[in-house]
Scaffold this motif. Structure first.
Motif, PDB file in Angstrom:
ATOM      1  N   THR A 107       0.743  -1.067  -0.107  1.00 18.89           N
ATOM      2  CA  THR A 107      -0.082   0.023   0.389  1.00 18.89           C
ATOM      3  C   THR A 107       0.751   0.866  -0.156  1.00 18.89           C
ATOM      4  OG1 THR A 107      -1.422  -1.389   1.249  1.00 18.89           O
ATOM      5  CG2 THR A 107      -1.796   1.160   1.207  1.00 18.89           C
ATOM      6  N   ILE A 108       0.487   2.083  -0.892  1.00 21.07           N
ATOM      7  CA  ILE A 108       1.518   3.576  -0.648  1.00 21.07           C
ATOM      8  C   ILE A 108       1.269   4.698  -1.128  1.00 21.07           C
ATOM      9  CG2 ILE A 108       3.583   4.639  -2.829  1.00 21.07           C
ATOM     10  CD1 ILE A 108       3.751   2.044  -3.317  1.00 21.07           C
ATOM     11  N   LEU A 109       0.654   5.659  -0.204  1.00 23.11           N
ATOM     12  CA  LEU A 109       0.362   7.348  -0.423  1.00 23.11           C
ATOM     13  C   LEU A 109       1.267   8.133  -1.071  1.00 23.11           C
ATOM     14  CD1 LEU A 109      -1.703   8.593   0.135  1.00 23.11           C
ATOM     15  CD2 LEU A 109      -0.597   8.931   2.188  1.00 23.11           C
ATOM     16  N   TYR A 110       1.471   8.657  -2.522  1.00 24.75           N
ATOM     17  CA  TYR A 110       1.350   9.668  -2.997  1.00 24.75           C
ATOM     18  C   TYR A 110       1.308  10.747  -1.988  1.00 24.75           C
ATOM     19  CZ  TYR A 110       3.567   6.090  -5.559  1.00 24.75           C
ATOM     20  OH  TYR A 110       4.146   5.587  -5.808  1.00 24.75           O
ATOM     21  N   THR A 111       1.634  11.853  -2.257  1.00 21.07           N
ATOM     22  CA  THR A 111       0.830  13.887  -2.050  1.00 21.07           C
ATOM     23  C   THR A 111       1.621  14.677  -2.053  1.00 21.07           C
ATOM     24  OG1 THR A 111       2.857  14.057  -0.286  1.00 21.07           O
ATOM     25  CG2 THR A 111       0.290  12.706   0.708  1.00 21.07           C
ATOM     26  N   LEU A 112       0.503  15.620  -3.013  1.00 22.40           N
ATOM     27  CA  LEU A 112       0.906  16.854  -3.511  1.00 22.40           C
ATOM     28  C   LEU A 112       1.768  17.128  -2.547  1.00 22.40           C
ATOM     29  CD1 LEU A 112       0.845  17.644  -6.705  1.00 22.40           C
ATOM     30  CD2 LEU A 112      -1.353  19.072  -5.240  1.00 22.40           C
ATOM     31  N   ARG A 113       3.115  17.829  -3.552  1.00 15.40           N
ATOM     32  CA  ARG A 113       3.818  18.266  -2.462  1.00 15.40           C
ATOM     33  C   ARG A 113       4.212  20.109  -4.019  1.00 15.40           C
ATOM     34  NH1 ARG A 113       7.796  15.996  -0.275  1.00 15.40           N
ATOM     35  NH2 ARG A 113       6.862  13.992   1.043  1.00 15.40           N
ATOM     36  N   GLU A 114       4.211  20.737  -2.779  1.00 14.75           N
ATOM     37  CA  GLU A 114       4.299  21.961  -3.674  1.00 14.75           C
ATOM     38  C   GLU A 114       5.321  22.458  -4.380  1.00 14.75           C
ATOM     39  OE1 GLU A 114       6.178  25.611  -0.417  1.00 14.75           O
ATOM     40  OE2 GLU A 114       4.251  25.408   1.027  1.00 14.75           O
ATOM     41  N   ASP A 115       5.738  21.354  -4.598  1.00 16.20           N
ATOM     42  CA  ASP A 115       7.225  21.922  -6.463  1.00 16.20           C
ATOM     43  C   ASP A 115       5.756  20.872  -8.040  1.00 16.20           C
ATOM     44  OD1 ASP A 115       6.548  19.149  -5.979  1.00 16.20           O
ATOM     45  OD2 ASP A 115       9.359  18.845  -5.981  1.00 16.20           O
ATOM     46  N   GLY A 116       4.797  21.172  -7.379  1.00 13.18           N
ATOM     47  CA  GLY A 116       3.832  20.204  -8.078  1.00 13.18           C
ATOM     48  C   GLY A 116       3.907  18.802  -8.662  1.00 13.18           C
TER      49      GLY A 116
END
Length: 530
Positions: free
Chosen positions: A45-54
């Motif tokens: 199970t993997i979670l990717y999150t959006l950062r300030e660099d887009g």
């Protein structure tokens, strides 16, 4: 195969765990673990999150090598994860589809991703977007590496509920952290404000303000009246007036929000210190003007008062008046312009004269100089250069007199400055160089107009060539030869014109009285014309 728990109970448990903390470092690992336990056939199970660099950064995972996965940064549209982020729609996919999307990965991401999943081949997976107010803030991925296992629609729906709950929990946490950060910044800002207020109340001065802000920012901060480098300067503004700049050794944009707030507080403190200094300066100027008021008006000045300015009753002084030919030398609505101007003049005058007193009177600068004065004309030129940036100035210089006769030198300087204001292309006039002009400087203009009209009125009614002829004849001091050459006419023509002028004006240019009247009339005419 994992045992199938009560799915609804697990969802309630997940929801409860996600709302027990507002710390993302607690929420996100818990989210990934809960999703892993909820789906029986999940291998990772993997979670990717959006950062300030887009980019979509790996956040947390189960069943992966996190050191390699932390290097994975997907662009929107890159890989299946990036595609789901763009489309905002979840999918259940099989291995072939995964492989097709993996070909869209960058070489670096592909390498780290394979190492992160231990080079296993994905057979099936669920990819769900984390949506909040129609914005995608991350992607949750569950993978399986067993070719005989297929994820069900029920598991997709369960994971979708978890993703929705997670998105709300993540945004609540971010909002909480933002409020907390702002409260901390406000608290720190108030602390900084109190520090600079204390500095002002204790009268520690500008140098201590600069020392304090330098310590806060951990970089040297200096004060400059001018702007040397826009990227490294911070304006000091109060009541819409610019008081100068802070200059730093690093770009202003590199400072944090809280550091910029500290600069704002320091700028306010320094501007108030500058206002205080300017108030004392204005008071000092006013006191000097009051002390010299009696002298300028012909009265005596006490010996003790003279000593304050390194003068005594035997001193000899020269008065200089600095005025503008157009707009005022300084703008009355700006607080610092006059102070800067006076300090600049003091610096210049001190190089030419050891003893000097400078103050303002109305819209003029008054400069008193005593002792040996070097190169008076050079001094006037330097003063012109220092002041004449936006203005055409007029400098009048009186004669050297005893200190008790200062009013006379002041009157002469005033008259010389007034005369200089009428002259184009000339920035200073010494009273001693004035000739007959002294006679009409204080004469009523109506009398001067009548004198010119009486003496030259008939000439102005003649053709222009006769006025030019007489004017040139006067300039060349009665030289027929030079006058004829300058006018490019025959000597006989010159004689004819002069006789006609004499006839029309009823004069004889060979008579001293008539000659002097013509010379004075032309001088007054051009004086009035200026």
């Amino acid at each position: 195969m994992k045992p199938m728990p009560d799915k609804m109970a697990r969802l309630f448990e997940i929801n409860r765990s996600l709302t027990q903390s507002l710390n993302l470092e607690v929420i996100l690992p818990q989210l990934v673990q809960d999703a892993f336990r909820l789906i029986n056939n999940a291998d990772t199970t993997i979670l990717y999150t959006l950062r300030e660099d887009g980019l979509l950064h790996f956040s947390h995972g189960v069943g992966v090598d996190e050191e390699h996965m932390k290097q994975v940064k997907f662009k929107p549209g890159e890989s299946l994860t990036g595609q789901v982020f763009l489309s905002k729609e979840g999918v259940v996919v099989q291995g072939d589809e995964f492989r097709e999307y993996m070909e869209t990965m960058s070489e670096e991401n592909y390498s780290h991703f394979l190492k992160g999943v231990f080079h296993r081949e994905i057979k099936s997976g669920i990819v769900i977007p984390l949506l909040y107010n129609e914005d995608c803030i991350g992607v949750l991925v569950v993978d399986n590496f067993d070719k005989d296992v297929q994820f069900t629609e029920e598991e997709y729906q369960l994971l979708e509920v978890v993703a929705d709950q997670a998105a709300i929990a993540i945004m609540n946490s971010k909002l909480y952290q933002e409020v907390k950060r702002k409260n901390e910044e406000l608290s720190y800002s108030l602390e900084i404000h109190h520090r600079f207020t204390k500095i002002l109340l204790e009268g520690r001065g500008a140098s201590f303000i600069l020392e304090t802000i330098s310590n806060i920012l951990q970089t040297p901060v200096e004060y400059s009246e001018d702007q040397p480098d826009a990227g490294f300067t911070f304006p000091i503004i109060n009541a819409n007036e610019l008081y100068g700049y802070f200059t730093l050794q690093k770009p202003i944009e590199s400072l944090s929000t809280i550091d910029k707030a500290a600069l704002e507080h320091a700028a306010t403190a320094l501007s108030l210190e500058i206002v205080k200094r300017n108030t004392l300066f204005e008071k000092e100027l006013h006191e000097i003007e009051e002390q010299f008021h009696d002298l300028l008006n012909g009265s005596r000045m006490k010996r003790g008062a003279l000593r304050k300015f390194s003068l005594d009753e035997d001193s000899r002084v020269i008065c200089m008046i600095i005025d503008s030919k157009s707009a005022p030398i300084w703008e009355s609505h700006t607080m610092l312009q006059k102070e800067k101007l006076v300090r600049s003049l003091k610096q210049i005058v001190s190089r030419f004269c050891k003893t000097q007193v400078i103050f303002t009177k109305a819209d003029q600068m008054v400069v008193l100089m005593a002792g040996e004065i070097k190169r008076l004309e050079t001094l006037a030129e330097e003063l012109r250069g220092a002041i004449q940036i936006n203005h055409s100035i007029a400098i009048g210089i009186g004669r050297e007199v005893s200190i008790q006769e200062l009013s006379q030198s002041y009157r002469e300087a005033t008259e010389a400055a007034a005369y200089c204001k009428k002259l184009k292309g000339k920035t200073y006039v010494t009273y001693s160089e004035l000739g007959a002009e002294r006679l009409w400087l204080n004469t009523d203009q109506n009398l001067l107009d009548k004198f010119v009209s009486d003496k030259l009125g008939a000439l102005f009614k003649m053709e222009k060539e006769y006025r030019e002829t007489l004017q040139t004849f006067i300039t060349e001091n009665k030289s027929h030869k030079k006058t004829a050459e300058l006018l490019h006419i025959h000597p006989n023509t010159l004689t004819y014109r002069l006789r006609k002028v004499e006839s029309n004006l009823g004069i004889d240019l060979n008579k001293n009285e008539d000659w002097i009247n013509m010379v004075l009339a032309f001088q007054i005419y051009y004086y009035l014309k200026c």
